[in-house]
Design an enzyme around this catalytic site. Structure first.
Site, PDB file in Angstrom:
ATOM      1  N   GLU A   1      -1.137   4.171  -8.457  1.00 39.13           N
ATOM      2  CA  GLU A   1      -0.835   5.078  -7.560  1.00 39.13           C
ATOM      3  C   GLU A   1       0.314   5.916  -8.240  1.00 39.13           C
ATOM      4  O   GLU A   1       1.259   5.135  -8.398  1.00 39.13           O
ATOM      5  CB  GLU A   1      -0.449   4.246  -6.169  1.00 39.13           C
ATOM      6  CG  GLU A   1      -0.371   5.224  -4.922  1.00 39.13           C
ATOM      7  CD  GLU A   1      -1.504   5.552  -4.205  1.00 39.13           C
ATOM      8  OE1 GLU A   1      -2.741   5.364  -4.946  1.00 39.13           O
ATOM      9  OE2 GLU A   1      -1.494   6.151  -2.864  1.00 39.13           O
TER      10      GLU A   1
ATOM     11  N   LYS B   1      -7.779  -2.487   3.481  1.00 40.35           N
ATOM     12  CA  LYS B   1      -6.218  -1.942   3.589  1.00 40.35           C
ATOM     13  C   LYS B   1      -5.805  -2.300   5.117  1.00 40.35           C
ATOM     14  O   LYS B   1      -6.596  -2.369   6.210  1.00 40.35           O
ATOM     15  CB  LYS B   1      -6.386  -0.500   3.623  1.00 40.35           C
ATOM     16  CG  LYS B   1      -7.491   0.233   4.179  1.00 40.35           C
ATOM     17  CD  LYS B   1      -7.380   1.670   3.929  1.00 40.35           C
ATOM     18  CE  LYS B   1      -8.796   2.637   4.731  1.00 40.35           C
ATOM     19  NZ  LYS B   1      -9.133   3.713   3.986  1.00 40.35           N
TER      20      LYS B   1
ATOM     21  N   LYS C   1       1.028  -1.138   0.040  1.00 38.26           N
ATOM     22  CA  LYS C   1       0.023  -0.261   0.154  1.00 38.26           C
ATOM     23  C   LYS C   1       0.905   1.167   0.091  1.00 38.26           C
ATOM     24  O   LYS C   1       1.622   1.568   0.855  1.00 38.26           O
ATOM     25  CB  LYS C   1      -1.128   0.049   1.196  1.00 38.26           C
ATOM     26  CG  LYS C   1      -1.987   1.173   1.050  1.00 38.26           C
ATOM     27  CD  LYS C   1      -2.971   1.253   2.093  1.00 38.26           C
ATOM     28  CE  LYS C   1      -3.880   2.345   1.942  1.00 38.26           C
ATOM     29  NZ  LYS C   1      -3.302   3.588   1.734  1.00 38.26           N
TER      30      LYS C   1
ATOM     31  N   PHE D   1      -1.767  -1.309 -10.137  1.00 38.22           N
ATOM     32  CA  PHE D   1      -2.411  -2.479  -9.445  1.00 38.22           C
ATOM     33  C   PHE D   1      -3.724  -2.911 -10.279  1.00 38.22           C
ATOM     34  O   PHE D   1      -4.092  -4.001  -9.753  1.00 38.22           O
ATOM     35  CB  PHE D   1      -2.400  -2.304  -8.184  1.00 38.22           C
ATOM     36  CG  PHE D   1      -3.193  -1.145  -7.732  1.00 38.22           C
ATOM     37  CD1 PHE D   1      -4.586  -0.792  -7.649  1.00 38.22           C
ATOM     38  CD2 PHE D   1      -2.299   0.072  -7.178  1.00 38.22           C
ATOM     39  CE1 PHE D   1      -5.187   0.454  -7.332  1.00 38.22           C
ATOM     40  CE2 PHE D   1      -2.961   1.310  -6.554  1.00 38.22           C
ATOM     41  CZ  PHE D   1      -4.443   1.557  -6.810  1.00 38.22           C
TER      42      PHE D   1
ATOM     43  N   ARG E   1     -16.892   1.056  -1.755  1.00 35.60           N
ATOM     44  CA  ARG E   1     -15.918   0.871  -0.735  1.00 35.60           C
ATOM     45  C   ARG E   1     -16.605  -0.522   0.089  1.00 35.60           C
ATOM     46  O   ARG E   1     -17.631  -0.251   0.800  1.00 35.60           O
ATOM     47  CB  ARG E   1     -15.880   1.909   0.458  1.00 35.60           C
ATOM     48  CG  ARG E   1     -15.073   1.803   1.628  1.00 35.60           C
ATOM     49  CD  ARG E   1     -15.078   3.034   2.546  1.00 35.60           C
ATOM     50  NE  ARG E   1     -14.887   4.311   2.115  1.00 35.60           N
ATOM     51  CZ  ARG E   1     -13.518   4.580   1.919  1.00 35.60           C
ATOM     52  NH1 ARG E   1     -12.513   3.935   1.709  1.00 35.60           N
ATOM     53  NH2 ARG E   1     -13.178   5.992   1.159  1.00 35.60           N
TER      54      ARG E   1
HETATM   55  P1  AMP Z   1      -7.208   5.393   2.182  1.00 34.77           P
HETATM   56  O1  AMP Z   1      -6.786   6.742   1.114  1.00 34.77           O
HETATM   57  O2  AMP Z   1      -6.479   5.399   3.321  1.00 34.77           O
HETATM   58  O3  AMP Z   1      -8.391   5.292   2.386  1.00 34.77           O
HETATM   59  O4  AMP Z   1      -6.597   4.244   1.357  1.00 34.77           O
HETATM   60  C1  AMP Z   1      -6.978   3.909  -0.056  1.00 34.77           C
HETATM   61  C2  AMP Z   1      -5.997   4.398  -0.984  1.00 34.77           C
HETATM   62  O5  AMP Z   1      -4.701   3.508  -0.916  1.00 34.77           O
HETATM   63  C3  AMP Z   1      -6.407   4.280  -2.599  1.00 34.77           C
HETATM   64  O6  AMP Z   1      -7.190   5.249  -2.782  1.00 34.77           O
HETATM   65  C4  AMP Z   1      -5.019   4.381  -3.128  1.00 34.77           C
HETATM   66  O7  AMP Z   1      -4.908   5.894  -3.592  1.00 34.77           O
HETATM   67  C5  AMP Z   1      -3.975   3.997  -2.043  1.00 34.77           C
HETATM   68  N1  AMP Z   1      -3.195   2.751  -2.605  1.00 34.77           N
HETATM   69  C6  AMP Z   1      -2.016   2.580  -2.363  1.00 34.77           C
HETATM   70  N2  AMP Z   1      -1.653   1.533  -2.646  1.00 34.77           N
HETATM   71  C7  AMP Z   1      -2.445   0.730  -3.160  1.00 34.77           C
HETATM   72  C8  AMP Z   1      -2.931  -0.574  -3.894  1.00 34.77           C
HETATM   73  N3  AMP Z   1      -1.742  -1.688  -3.852  1.00 34.77           N
HETATM   74  N4  AMP Z   1      -4.091  -1.005  -4.173  1.00 34.77           N
HETATM   75  C9  AMP Z   1      -5.075  -0.041  -4.091  1.00 34.77           C
HETATM   76  N5  AMP Z   1      -5.106   1.259  -3.603  1.00 34.77           N
HETATM   77  C10 AMP Z   1      -3.519   1.467  -3.102  1.00 34.77           C
END
Ligand code: AMP
Length: 528
Positions: free
Chosen positions: A272, A390, A222, A312, A384
């Site tokens: 990303e 995550k 991530k 990804f 979502r």
């Molecule tokens: P959050 O912003 O904390 O809700 O986490 C989701 C975000 O993590 C996504 O919108 C992406 O921008 C980011 N992200 C980073 N690595 C990945 C991955 N391998 N797969 C999907 N999202 C990722």
């Protein structure tokens, strides 16, 4: 021509109705009365938006401007003329979003006063709430989509999907009003039309992820970067942000990496953008957003803060829509057309130990954690769900600043104590869960004070209430029950980790999530 007053009356009715079904029915009745074009705008207005996503940020009407126009009402003779129509209001927003540069405030004020001077108190009330973006009548996009599903006579799921593929609920409302269910059936993914990215739920550990995902899952790094969707056709590459704005011009390095490393005639890819420091380690997210907003000296800055693309997912390839393919299959297809070094590192694991080891490696390299993905999951734009989870060892919350206190001592002249609120999807409002002045540099205090003042709703000399628009990521030590706030919760030792300008206020963490985290603390404590 339907007047804006009728819309205000419906909003009034919606705030009186308590049941979701009744609200949906009221919206359906209203939209049926409107022309397709009116329905498109009304759909946005009903959920507290002024313009379609991507354009909304350009409107920039500060509370101060709106307030001056509202206050002026006494002196101005009520302009003769009919009450403004929905279409006139929409046209006014469109014009105001196009005004830039010197004298823009005055020009916007003129447009606003010509509308507002023809409004009654009821219309003014809802107009103000709409511009502020907080309707408080319990109708969010979810409720609106239910209404569109009824209007189109198509299952909600299909309507949600059409919405995500179009990326614009006003366009969807307009089409449904014009052509009913067929409009929903017809929506397809199209190259160069941005769609909303799939999102993830949070989870505690790799064990929990494995349990949720049936014993086996993919684990990807991530990254602490910014989401990008890449659209390719022939030699043309276009890049879109998570909020669907086009950022191609600001990221020539990403475009270059796609040209080099993607061999497809037509494709839509998900990934990303990560900012890389001189030592090859990821740079803070703040640096990265600077790149996204950049329109001048792009080349120079891209040398200082180079971006690296990590892909990804793939949603479309050479005429084929891949959204309903399983994750494993999509990855296989993507790996066939994307160079290895553009792919996100990942493993497929069923052993917690193996995933744990991979998580440790990701953290060591300076990344945020892991993303677990269900092997048989489709790509669900904008959703979502638990298909992606995550795993971030340091739990943080994304909250919205709704007010700030004037600083004293060293911080005199700055707004320094920020009131942080979680989103309540039920009411469409924001509920305070804590305050903090920790985590910002002097330079950031300076910048945020300016931004907050441009969003000011009121100032009693001590606290400035602001339009809920700035999303910040907040770290904390514990969540407590607290009678101090209406939400019933308070964060202990909250501190701001960074700004999340890539998130809309409604994408902030919800009050339900806070409750969930609060309860989870007990599970952990009772286990200890
Ligand atoms: P959050 O912003 O904390 O809700 O986490 C989701 C975000 O993590 C996504 O919108 C992406 O921008 C980011 N992200 C980073 N690595 C990945 C991955 N391998 N797969 C999907 N999202 C990722």
């Amino acid at each position: 021509m339907t007047s804006y007053r009728e819309l205000a009356e419906v909003c009034e009715e919606l705030s009186r109705l308590s049941g979701r079904k009744d609200k949906v029915a009221a919206i359906v009745r209203f939209l049926r009365r409107l022309s397709p074009e009116e329905a498109g705008h009304a759909a946005l207005f009903l959920i507290g938006r002024t313009l379609p996503e991507g354009l909304e940020e350009r409107l920039e009407i500060s509370w101060a401007t709106l307030d001056e126009v509202l206050e002026n009402r006494g002196q101005q003779t009520l302009e003769a003329g009919s009450p403004p129509t929905i279409l006139e209001v929409a046209e006014a927003f469109r014009r105001m979003a196009g005004i830039k540069g010197k004298g823009s405030r005055e020009r916007k004020k003129l447009i606003l006063s010509s509308l507002i001077s023809r409004m009654t108190a009821l219309e003014k009330k809802w107009f103000t709430r709409m511009v502020i973006g907080e309707m408080q009548h319990g109708v969010n996009e979810g409720v609106l989509l239910e209404a569109l599903s009824e209007l189109a006579e198509r299952p909600l799921e299909k309507v949600q999907r059409a919405d995500m593929l179009l990326g614009d609920v006003s366009e969807l409302a307009m089409r449904v009003r014009a052509r009913g269910g067929e409009a929903v059936d017809e929506v397809r993914l199209q190259v160069f039309r941005p769609i909303k990215p799939m999102l993830a739920e949070s989870c505690e550990s790799v064990e929990e992820a494995l349990r949720e995902m049936g014993g086996e899952a993919a684990f990807e790094y991530k990254y602490d970067g910014a989401r990008v969707h890449i659209h390719v056709r022939g030699g043309e590459v276009r890049v879109f942000s998570r909020r669907l704005s086009e950022i191609t011009g600001s990221v020539p390095d990403i475009v270059g990496q796609v040209r080099e490393g993607v061999s497809a005639r037509e494709a839509v890819l998900d990934g990303e953008a990560v900012a890389i420091g001189v030592d090859g380690r990821p740079l803070p997210f703040q640096e990265l957003l600077k790149r996204f907003r950049r329109v001048h000296d792009v080349e120079e800055v891209s040398k200082k803060i180079p971006l690296k693309l990590r892909l990804f997912d793939i949603l479309y390839l050479d005429g084929r829509d891949l959204l309903d393919e399983e994750y494993s299959r999509r990855w296989e297809i993507m790996a066939g057309v994307v160079d290895e070094d553009l792919l996100t590192p990942r493993i497929i694991a069923s052993e917690p130990g193996e995933a744990e080891e991979f998580l440790r490696k990701a953290l060591e390299e300076g990344h945020e954690g892991l993303m677990a993905k269900r092997l048989d999951s489709p790509y669900r734009p904008g959703r979502r769900e638990k298909l992606w989870l995550k795993i971030k060892p340091a739990e943080t919350l994304d909250l919205v600043i709704v007010a700030a206190d004037w600083g004293h001592g060293r911080r005199t002249g700055w707004l320094s104590n920020y009131h942080l609120a979680a989103y309540n999807p039920e009411t469409g409002g924001f509920e305070v869960v804590g305050k903090t002045f920790k985590g910002l540099t002097d330079e950031e205090f300076e910048v945020i004070t300016k931004r907050l003042l441009s969003l000011k709703l009121s100032d009693d000399g001590y606290t400035v209430r602001v339009k809920p628009q700035i999303v910040v990521e907040v770290a904390f030590n514990e969540i407590q029950r607290s009678p101090k706030y209406r939400s019933g919760y308070a964060l202990r030792f909250a501190r701001i980790v960074r700004f999340r300008d890539d998130k809309r206020p409604e994408e902030a963490d919800t009050i339900d999530r806070i409750r969930e985290l609060y309860l989870r603390q007990f599970e952990r404590k009772s286990l200890a």
